[in-house]
Design a protein around this motif. Structure first.
Motif, PDB file in Angstrom:
ATOM      1  N   ALA A 216      22.839 141.962 -26.780  1.00  9.33           N
ATOM      2  CA  ALA A 216      23.711 140.982 -26.116  1.00  9.33           C
ATOM      3  C   ALA A 216      24.643 141.676 -25.132  1.00  9.33           C
ATOM      4  O   ALA A 216      24.926 141.148 -24.049  1.00  9.33           O
ATOM      5  N   MET A 217      25.121 142.866 -25.495  1.00  8.02           N
ATOM      6  CA  MET A 217      25.944 143.636 -24.568  1.00  8.02           C
ATOM      7  C   MET A 217      25.142 144.009 -23.329  1.00  8.02           C
ATOM      8  O   MET A 217      25.637 143.962 -22.199  1.00  8.02           O
ATOM      9  N   LEU A 218      23.883 144.394 -23.548  1.00  4.63           N
ATOM     10  CA  LEU A 218      23.026 144.790 -22.434  1.00  4.63           C
ATOM     11  C   LEU A 218      22.752 143.599 -21.524  1.00  4.63           C
ATOM     12  O   LEU A 218      22.620 143.739 -20.310  1.00  4.63           O
ATOM     13  N   ARG A 219      22.670 142.414 -22.099  1.00  5.70           N
ATOM     14  CA  ARG A 219      22.357 141.207 -21.326  1.00  5.70           C
ATOM     15  C   ARG A 219      23.580 140.667 -20.599  1.00  5.70           C
ATOM     16  O   ARG A 219      23.536 140.373 -19.406  1.00  5.70           O
ATOM     17  N   ASP A 220      24.692 140.510 -21.312  1.00  2.00           N
ATOM     18  CA  ASP A 220      25.879 139.857 -20.756  1.00  2.00           C
ATOM     19  C   ASP A 220      26.911 140.832 -20.215  1.00  2.00           C
ATOM     20  O   ASP A 220      27.829 140.423 -19.515  1.00  2.00           O
ATOM     21  N   GLY A 221      26.756 142.103 -20.555  1.00  2.00           N
ATOM     22  CA  GLY A 221      27.730 143.091 -20.121  1.00  2.00           C
ATOM     23  C   GLY A 221      28.825 143.316 -21.141  1.00  2.00           C
ATOM     24  O   GLY A 221      29.080 142.479 -22.007  1.00  2.00           O
ATOM     25  N   LEU A 222      29.474 144.453 -21.036  1.00  2.00           N
ATOM     26  CA  LEU A 222      30.587 144.781 -21.927  1.00  2.00           C
ATOM     27  C   LEU A 222      31.889 144.216 -21.392  1.00  2.00           C
ATOM     28  O   LEU A 222      32.138 144.248 -20.182  1.00  2.00           O
ATOM     29  N   ASN A 223      32.706 143.708 -22.280  1.00  2.00           N
ATOM     30  CA  ASN A 223      34.085 143.376 -21.922  1.00  2.00           C
ATOM     31  C   ASN A 223      34.926 144.611 -22.204  1.00  2.00           C
ATOM     32  O   ASN A 223      35.221 144.936 -23.364  1.00  2.00           O
ATOM     33  N   VAL A 224      35.259 145.332 -21.144  1.00  2.00           N
ATOM     34  CA  VAL A 224      35.972 146.605 -21.257  1.00  2.00           C
ATOM     35  C   VAL A 224      37.440 146.370 -20.922  1.00  2.00           C
ATOM     36  O   VAL A 224      37.776 146.025 -19.785  1.00  2.00           O
ATOM     37  N   VAL A 225      38.301 146.544 -21.904  1.00  2.00           N
ATOM     38  CA  VAL A 225      39.734 146.297 -21.703  1.00  2.00           C
ATOM     39  C   VAL A 225      40.472 147.623 -21.555  1.00  2.00           C
ATOM     40  O   VAL A 225      40.336 148.523 -22.393  1.00  2.00           O
ATOM     41  N   LEU A 226      41.216 147.749 -20.455  1.00  2.00           N
ATOM     42  CA  LEU A 226      42.056 148.924 -20.233  1.00  2.00           C
ATOM     43  C   LEU A 226      43.425 148.651 -20.832  1.00  2.00           C
ATOM     44  O   LEU A 226      44.104 147.689 -20.430  1.00  2.00           O
ATOM     45  N   TRP A 300      47.440 141.892 -25.443  1.00  4.95           N
ATOM     46  CA  TRP A 300      46.955 141.937 -26.828  1.00  4.95           C
ATOM     47  C   TRP A 300      45.890 140.881 -27.085  1.00  4.95           C
ATOM     48  O   TRP A 300      44.972 141.092 -27.881  1.00  4.95           O
ATOM     49  N   THR A 301      45.979 139.760 -26.391  1.00  6.51           N
ATOM     50  CA  THR A 301      44.933 138.734 -26.519  1.00  6.51           C
ATOM     51  C   THR A 301      43.601 139.270 -26.011  1.00  6.51           C
ATOM     52  O   THR A 301      42.552 139.077 -26.643  1.00  6.51           O
ATOM     53  N   GLU A 302      43.624 139.958 -24.871  1.00  3.99           N
ATOM     54  CA  GLU A 302      42.394 140.527 -24.313  1.00  3.99           C
ATOM     55  C   GLU A 302      41.866 141.664 -25.185  1.00  3.99           C
ATOM     56  O   GLU A 302      40.655 141.811 -25.362  1.00  3.99           O
ATOM     57  N   VAL A 303      42.755 142.458 -25.743  1.00  2.00           N
ATOM     58  CA  VAL A 303      42.350 143.558 -26.625  1.00  2.00           C
ATOM     59  C   VAL A 303      41.580 143.025 -27.830  1.00  2.00           C
ATOM     60  O   VAL A 303      40.577 143.592 -28.254  1.00  2.00           O
ATOM     61  N   ALA A 304      42.032 141.888 -28.362  1.00  2.00           N
ATOM     62  CA  ALA A 304      41.382 141.309 -29.543  1.00  2.00           C
ATOM     63  C   ALA A 304      39.982 140.807 -29.228  1.00  2.00           C
ATOM     64  O   ALA A 304      39.129 140.727 -30.124  1.00  2.00           O
ATOM     65  N   LYS A 305      39.699 140.483 -27.955  1.00  2.00           N
ATOM     66  CA  LYS A 305      38.390 139.948 -27.564  1.00  2.00           C
ATOM     67  C   LYS A 305      37.474 141.008 -26.966  1.00  2.00           C
ATOM     68  O   LYS A 305      36.357 140.704 -26.571  1.00  2.00           O
ATOM     69  N   ALA A 306      37.929 142.251 -26.914  1.00  3.31           N
ATOM     70  CA  ALA A 306      37.183 143.309 -26.217  1.00  3.31           C
ATOM     71  C   ALA A 306      35.922 143.729 -26.966  1.00  3.31           C
ATOM     72  O   ALA A 306      35.848 143.641 -28.195  1.00  3.31           O
ATOM     73  N   ASP A 307      34.925 144.184 -26.194  1.00  6.40           N
ATOM     74  CA  ASP A 307      33.758 144.861 -26.777  1.00  6.40           C
ATOM     75  C   ASP A 307      34.038 146.343 -26.924  1.00  6.40           C
ATOM     76  O   ASP A 307      33.504 147.000 -27.805  1.00  6.40           O
ATOM     77  N   VAL A 308      34.855 146.871 -26.037  1.00  8.59           N
ATOM     78  CA  VAL A 308      35.282 148.267 -26.123  1.00  8.59           C
ATOM     79  C   VAL A 308      36.654 148.382 -25.464  1.00  8.59           C
ATOM     80  O   VAL A 308      36.941 147.711 -24.470  1.00  8.59           O
ATOM     81  N   THR A 320      52.397 160.336 -27.362  1.00 13.05           N
ATOM     82  CA  THR A 320      53.764 159.920 -27.662  1.00 13.05           C
ATOM     83  C   THR A 320      53.753 158.949 -28.841  1.00 13.05           C
ATOM     84  O   THR A 320      52.700 158.461 -29.261  1.00 13.05           O
ATOM     85  N   ARG A 321      54.949 158.666 -29.341  1.00 16.77           N
ATOM     86  CA  ARG A 321      55.084 157.697 -30.436  1.00 16.77           C
ATOM     87  C   ARG A 321      54.592 156.328 -29.977  1.00 16.77           C
ATOM     88  O   ARG A 321      54.001 155.577 -30.754  1.00 16.77           O
ATOM     89  N   GLU A 322      54.821 155.991 -28.708  1.00 16.19           N
ATOM     90  CA  GLU A 322      54.350 154.709 -28.183  1.00 16.19           C
ATOM     91  C   GLU A 322      52.825 154.623 -28.253  1.00 16.19           C
ATOM     92  O   GLU A 322      52.276 153.572 -28.592  1.00 16.19           O
ATOM     93  N   ASP A 323      52.153 155.724 -27.941  1.00 13.32           N
ATOM     94  CA  ASP A 323      50.691 155.741 -28.012  1.00 13.32           C
ATOM     95  C   ASP A 323      50.216 155.503 -29.450  1.00 13.32           C
ATOM     96  O   ASP A 323      49.241 154.776 -29.681  1.00 13.32           O
ATOM     97  N   GLU A 324      50.901 156.086 -30.401  1.00 16.28           N
ATOM     98  CA  GLU A 324      50.544 155.912 -31.807  1.00 16.28           C
ATOM     99  C   GLU A 324      50.734 154.459 -32.250  1.00 16.28           C
ATOM    100  O   GLU A 324      49.893 153.902 -32.974  1.00 16.28           O
ATOM    101  N   LEU A 325      51.824 153.832 -31.811  1.00 17.35           N
ATOM    102  CA  LEU A 325      52.077 152.442 -32.177  1.00 17.35           C
ATOM    103  C   LEU A 325      51.012 151.515 -31.594  1.00 17.35           C
ATOM    104  O   LEU A 325      50.592 150.548 -32.235  1.00 17.35           O
ATOM    105  N   ILE A 326      50.594 151.808 -30.367  1.00 12.47           N
ATOM    106  CA  ILE A 326      49.539 151.015 -29.752  1.00 12.47           C
ATOM    107  C   ILE A 326      48.237 151.180 -30.525  1.00 12.47           C
ATOM    108  O   ILE A 326      47.539 150.202 -30.826  1.00 12.47           O
ATOM    109  N   THR A 327      47.907 152.413 -30.879  1.00 11.90           N
ATOM    110  CA  THR A 327      46.670 152.703 -31.619  1.00 11.90           C
ATOM    111  C   THR A 327      46.623 151.958 -32.939  1.00 11.90           C
ATOM    112  O   THR A 327      45.569 151.444 -33.347  1.00 11.90           O
ATOM    113  N   GLU A 328      47.764 151.883 -33.611  1.00 17.18           N
ATOM    114  CA  GLU A 328      47.813 151.236 -34.924  1.00 17.18           C
ATOM    115  C   GLU A 328      47.465 149.748 -34.856  1.00 17.18           C
ATOM    116  O   GLU A 328      47.029 149.168 -35.857  1.00 17.18           O
ATOM    117  N   ARG A 329      47.631 149.127 -33.705  1.00 14.06           N
ATOM    118  CA  ARG A 329      47.378 147.688 -33.583  1.00 14.06           C
ATOM    119  C   ARG A 329      45.944 147.373 -33.182  1.00 14.06           C
ATOM    120  O   ARG A 329      45.553 146.206 -33.158  1.00 14.06           O
TER     121      ARG A 329
END
Length: 461
Positions: A216-226, A300-308, A320-329
């Motif tokens: 399905a990823m190959l057919r429809d493409g990946l939703n890549v969230v930055l 965060w809404t887009e992150v929850a719907k991401a394929d990658v 940084t601590r900010e990077d760690e907090l983001i990773t945890e979510r």
């Protein structure tokens, strides 16, 4: 969609000019139409006949090949007539108009989108998954997509679904037989290895689901969230991947306030790259205005719907601590690539580092260094270089049916573990599993669903 059996006609080749164009007609009995079009010619079934295509007044419209396929040996399972002439748009429109005129008394009408393939499905020439593979093959943009669609069209996807259904039916038979003879005092689950059979079905379904999800990823493409903190280079990376200045790039943090979506192709594989507002949830709230706060919520809404997720971090300043907090979510179910940007400032070399937590890629979006490394990893996630196991270009409804079947099997396993052995509930979950799987091939599908599916096909197919 109209599903009557009246004869239908349409131009079967793509719009525009070409060397060859095809007008196709399908119906229960096309002999009267053939006689009207070629009064002095007998068309032999499955043989090409070169002859002039005449208008009603006897003037020549074109010259080409007429092919007649007698039911049931045709694409649709009905009589099929194909007129293959030169591919000029006006010529083909004149040929189509002539077919409609000559077949007026027998009710020949213009075909609706997908109606030829719908008739192939209704006449058991294709199952529903194979019919959908026809459209996927036409729309395929990569060699991998073509191969996967061809496999589905040949029945490979349908075969594994039928095998799963057969296993479920076999287990259902044992359960139903036990329910019919309650006086038999035997431990059904132990004697028949019902748990073992169920476990094997679950493993087989998981394998199919994994392959279908990858396809399905190959057919429809990946939703890549930055995603990442402000000013780490998300917009610069979007521009580097797209090869154009899509997003505004400035040194001012918070420039991107809302998502920016760009569909790009890497080796033909579509990637829906979504640039989002920088995340700085734990910083001073007074420094974040209302618009940026809304942008962060949408991130965060887009992150929850991401394929990658591409989690961007600044290599010049380190984690940084900010990077760690983001990773945890981040959800553990979504692949994450940690992208260390700005290596032109940090002194790092472009590289890929596979660590237990994630894949780490070092690059410079501004200098376009290491971008190919990231592209290669995205293609790998999309299944572009998949080897060994086949991928199936699954559609959203296929994935939904497979997930539903998996849930019912999980429920069946739960009932199998109960001390009272609730075999009636066990049997019901197996029945629902079977229905879900059958909906993929069309053994169980509503008329409304069929109408939606075939209406998305091109006319002439």
């Amino acid at each position: 969609m109209n599903s009557d059996s009246s004869p239908i006609a349409a131009i079967a080749t793509a719009p525009g000019r070409g060397g060859i164009g095809v007008v196709r007609v399908s119906g229960a009995e096309l002999t009267p139409l053939i006689t009207a079009l070629f009064p002095n010619v007998t068309l032999q079934a499955r043989h090409a006949t070169y002859l002039p295509f005449l208008d009603a007044d006897g003037s020549v419209i074109d010259q080409g090949l007429a092919l007649y396929f007698k039911a049931p040996h045709s694409y649709t399972g009905q009589d099929v007539l194909e007129l293959q002439g030169h591919g000029g748009p006006v010529v083909l429109q004149m040929l189509l108009a002539r077919c409609l005129e000559a077949g007026k008394e027998m009710g020949v009408r213009l075909a609706q989108p997908g109606e030829f393939t719908q008739r192939a499905f209704l006449n058991d020439k294709l199952d529903l998954a194979q019919a959908e593979a026809v459209a996927d093959l036409i729309e395929a943009s990569t060699e991998a997509a073509v191969k996967s669609a061809s496999q589905s069209l040949s029945g490979a996807f349908s075969k594994v679904i039928h095998e799963l259904v057969d296993q479920v039916v076999q287990l259902r038979m044992l359960v139903e037989a036990t329910l019919d003879f309650p006086e038999e005092e035997i431990d059904f689950l132990e004697k028949s290895d019902a748990r073992g059979q169920l476990s094997r079905i679950q493993l087989a379904l998981k394998k199919v689901l994994d392959q279908a999800s990858q396809g399905a990823m190959l057919r429809d493409g990946l939703n890549v969230v930055l995603a990442g903190q402000p000013n780490v280079g998300k917009s610069s990376l979007l521009n580097a991947l797209a090869g154009d200045d899509i997003a505004i790039v400035t040194p001012i943090a918070g420039t991107t306030r809302d998502k920016v979506v760009e569909t790009i192709h890497i080796e033909g594989v579509p990637l829906n790259v979504i640039d989002t507002a920088g995340i700085r949830d734990s910083l001073n709230e007074d420094a974040i205005d209302v618009v940026e706060r809304i942008g962060i919520q949408r991130t965060w809404t887009e992150v929850a719907k991401a394929d990658v997720i591409l989690h961007l971090m600044d290599a010049s300043r380190g984690p940084t601590r900010e990077d760690e907090l983001i990773t945890e979510r981040f959800s553990p179910d979504i692949p994450v690539i940690r992208v260390w940007n700005k290596i032109d400032l940090s002194g790092h070399q472009a590289a890929v580092d596979v660590l237990p937590d994630a894949i780490h890629i070092y690059l410079s979006a501004h200098e376009h260094i290491g971008i190919d490394l990231l592209r290669a990893q995205l293609l790998k996630i999309a299944g572009w270089e998949q080897t060994g196991e086949s991928l199936y270009l699954a559609r959203e409804r296929h994935l939904h049916a497979l997930h539903l079947a998996s849930d019912h099997l999980d429920n069946a396993a739960y009932h199998a573990e109960q001390t009272d052995q609730a075999l009636d509930l066990f049997a019901e979950e197996l029945r629902l599993t079977q229905d879900s799987l059958n909906s993929i091939t069309g053994a169980f599908s509503s008329d409304d669903l069929l109408g939606v599916i075939f209406s998305r096909f091109c006319i002439g197919k």
